[in-house]
Motif scaffolding. Structure first.
Motif, PDB file in Angstrom:
ATOM      1  N   VAL A   4     -32.214  -6.047 -18.251  1.00  0.00           N
ATOM      2  CA  VAL A   4     -30.912  -5.842 -17.515  1.00  0.00           C
ATOM      3  C   VAL A   4     -31.052  -4.924 -16.547  1.00  0.00           C
ATOM      4  O   VAL A   4     -31.497  -3.795 -16.847  1.00  0.00           O
ATOM      5  CB  VAL A   4     -30.053  -5.344 -18.540  1.00  0.00           C
ATOM      6  CG1 VAL A   4     -28.609  -5.418 -18.225  1.00  0.00           C
ATOM      7  CG2 VAL A   4     -29.998  -6.825 -20.037  1.00  0.00           C
ATOM      8  N   ILE A   5     -30.588  -5.221 -15.492  1.00  0.00           N
ATOM      9  CA  ILE A   5     -30.800  -4.492 -14.200  1.00  0.00           C
ATOM     10  C   ILE A   5     -29.260  -3.943 -13.721  1.00  0.00           C
ATOM     11  O   ILE A   5     -28.411  -4.875 -13.635  1.00  0.00           O
ATOM     12  CB  ILE A   5     -31.280  -5.057 -13.056  1.00  0.00           C
ATOM     13  CG1 ILE A   5     -32.801  -5.728 -13.617  1.00  0.00           C
ATOM     14  CG2 ILE A   5     -31.425  -4.265 -11.853  1.00  0.00           C
ATOM     15  CD1 ILE A   5     -33.565  -6.614 -12.846  1.00  0.00           C
ATOM     16  N   GLN A   6     -29.318  -2.858 -13.289  1.00  0.00           N
ATOM     17  CA  GLN A   6     -27.814  -2.260 -12.905  1.00  0.00           C
ATOM     18  C   GLN A   6     -27.900  -1.527 -11.567  1.00  0.00           C
ATOM     19  O   GLN A   6     -28.940  -0.706 -11.529  1.00  0.00           O
ATOM     20  CB  GLN A   6     -27.273  -1.406 -13.967  1.00  0.00           C
ATOM     21  CG  GLN A   6     -26.764  -1.963 -15.129  1.00  0.00           C
ATOM     22  CD  GLN A   6     -25.998  -1.080 -16.123  1.00  0.00           C
ATOM     23  OE1 GLN A   6     -26.387  -0.687 -17.214  1.00  0.00           O
ATOM     24  NE2 GLN A   6     -24.956  -0.721 -15.505  1.00  0.00           N
ATOM     25  N   ASN A   7     -27.237  -1.598 -10.746  1.00  0.00           N
ATOM     26  CA  ASN A   7     -27.331  -1.252  -9.259  1.00  0.00           C
ATOM     27  C   ASN A   7     -25.858  -0.862  -8.854  1.00  0.00           C
ATOM     28  O   ASN A   7     -24.912  -1.514  -9.276  1.00  0.00           O
ATOM     29  CB  ASN A   7     -27.773  -2.160  -8.262  1.00  0.00           C
ATOM     30  CG  ASN A   7     -29.427  -2.345  -8.396  1.00  0.00           C
ATOM     31  OD1 ASN A   7     -30.145  -1.346  -8.372  1.00  0.00           O
ATOM     32  ND2 ASN A   7     -29.836  -3.645  -8.541  1.00  0.00           N
ATOM     33  N   PRO A 106     -29.826   0.407 -17.872  1.00  0.00           N
ATOM     34  CA  PRO A 106     -30.178   1.855 -17.553  1.00  0.00           C
ATOM     35  C   PRO A 106     -28.569   2.406 -17.233  1.00  0.00           C
ATOM     36  O   PRO A 106     -28.701   3.840 -17.427  1.00  0.00           O
ATOM     37  CB  PRO A 106     -30.971   1.908 -16.604  1.00  0.00           C
ATOM     38  CG  PRO A 106     -30.854   0.668 -15.560  1.00  0.00           C
ATOM     39  CD  PRO A 106     -30.635  -0.481 -16.633  1.00  0.00           C
ATOM     40  N   GLY A 107     -27.746   1.751 -16.799  1.00  0.00           N
ATOM     41  CA  GLY A 107     -26.573   2.520 -16.714  1.00  0.00           C
ATOM     42  C   GLY A 107     -26.265   2.691 -14.919  1.00  0.00           C
ATOM     43  O   GLY A 107     -27.282   2.924 -14.332  1.00  0.00           O
ATOM     44  N   THR A 108     -25.109   2.843 -14.616  1.00  0.00           N
ATOM     45  CA  THR A 108     -24.576   3.508 -13.332  1.00  0.00           C
ATOM     46  C   THR A 108     -23.908   4.529 -13.534  1.00  0.00           C
ATOM     47  O   THR A 108     -22.848   4.636 -14.171  1.00  0.00           O
ATOM     48  CB  THR A 108     -23.842   2.350 -12.517  1.00  0.00           C
ATOM     49  OG1 THR A 108     -24.721   1.312 -12.111  1.00  0.00           O
ATOM     50  CG2 THR A 108     -23.444   3.162 -11.212  1.00  0.00           C
ATOM     51  N   ARG A 109     -24.328   5.982 -13.078  1.00  0.00           N
ATOM     52  CA  ARG A 109     -23.544   7.108 -13.105  1.00  0.00           C
ATOM     53  C   ARG A 109     -22.472   7.313 -12.136  1.00  0.00           C
ATOM     54  O   ARG A 109     -23.062   7.229 -10.951  1.00  0.00           O
ATOM     55  CB  ARG A 109     -24.602   8.263 -13.226  1.00  0.00           C
ATOM     56  CG  ARG A 109     -23.827   9.857 -12.983  1.00  0.00           C
ATOM     57  CD  ARG A 109     -23.353  10.075 -14.490  1.00  0.00           C
ATOM     58  NE  ARG A 109     -24.121  10.371 -15.355  1.00  0.00           N
ATOM     59  CZ  ARG A 109     -23.921  10.435 -16.875  1.00  0.00           C
ATOM     60  NH1 ARG A 109     -22.630  10.662 -17.088  1.00  0.00           N
ATOM     61  NH2 ARG A 109     -24.786  10.611 -17.820  1.00  0.00           N
TER      62      ARG A 109
END
Lengths: 113, 111
Positions: A4-7, A106-109
């Motif tokens: 799972v990829i987050q951008n 990994p999440g987006t801050r």
């Protein structure tokens, strides 16, 4: 590797300026979730898709919208971010709802200035 | 309905054991356990289904007492790598298959 990829991983936006966070998956899972996690708190479910079926949580503000154009991608749109929307946004996927393992990105801050 | 976790925080020395509890006021169908290290995504540990099962791998195991609507996570002979925040997630029986996470238990293992 399937994942799972987050951008982006970090996003800074201005108060009131729309922002879009993206999530993609190579697991071919039916369900995609968006969680909001503030410091030292539990992940809070905002909404989820079961295939194309959108499910909004009752307490999710209207300011938050989501799109899932295909199985692999899901977007979180924050129409007018407020200072209170600063958080980690986690995307997760699973084969089904309920008693299935969730795979988190990994999440987006998100920082709102 | 958010499950209640206890303790909220615990500090262990390497090799010590710990128990983290998760309880709900509603009948449960399943309990999920995840570990999240600082700044990282939660990572799945295990799911327990109603029926009072126990599960475990390596030195981490869990039990689910359906009647008491409780689950416990057991960490045996803790290692430094066990440090992190442990979340339980509960799925209510007869509900709409939604998992609600507790506030987490922060575990720190020191040498």
């Amino acid at each position: 590797d399937a994942m799972v990829i987050q951008n982006p991983r970090y996003q800074v936006t201005q108060f009131g300026k729309p922002v879009t966070l993206s999530c993609s998956q190579t697991l071919n899972h039916n369900v995609m979730y968006w969680y909001q996690q503030k410091s030292s708190q539990a992940p809070k479910l905002l909404f989820h898709y079961y295939d194309k079926d959108f499910n909004n949580e009752a307490d999710t503000p209207d300011n938050f919208q989501s799109r899932r154009p295909n199985t692999s991608f899901c977007f979180l749109d924050i129409r007018s971010p407020g200072l209170g929307d600063a958080a980690m946004y986690l995307c997760a996927t699973s084969r089904g709802r309920g008693s299935y393992e969730q795979y988190f990105g990994p999440g987006t801050r998100l920082t709102v200035t | 309905q958010q499950p209640v976790q206890s303790p909220q925080a615990v500090i262990l020395r390497e090799g010590e054991d710990a128990v983290i509890n998760c309880s709900s006021s509603k009948a449960l169908y399943s309990v999920h356990w995840y570990r999240q290290k600082h700044g990282e995504a939660p990572v799945f540990l295990m799911i327990l289904l109603k029926g009072g099962e126990q599960k475990g791998h390596d030195k981490i195991s869990a039990s689910f007492n359906e009647k008491k609507q409780q689950s416990s996570l057991y960490l045996t002979a803790s290692q430094l790598s066990y440090s992190g925040t442990y979340f339980c997630g509960t799925e209510v029986s007869g509900g709409y298959q939604k998992v609600t996470f507790g506030i987490g238990t922060k575990l720190q293992v020191i040498p």
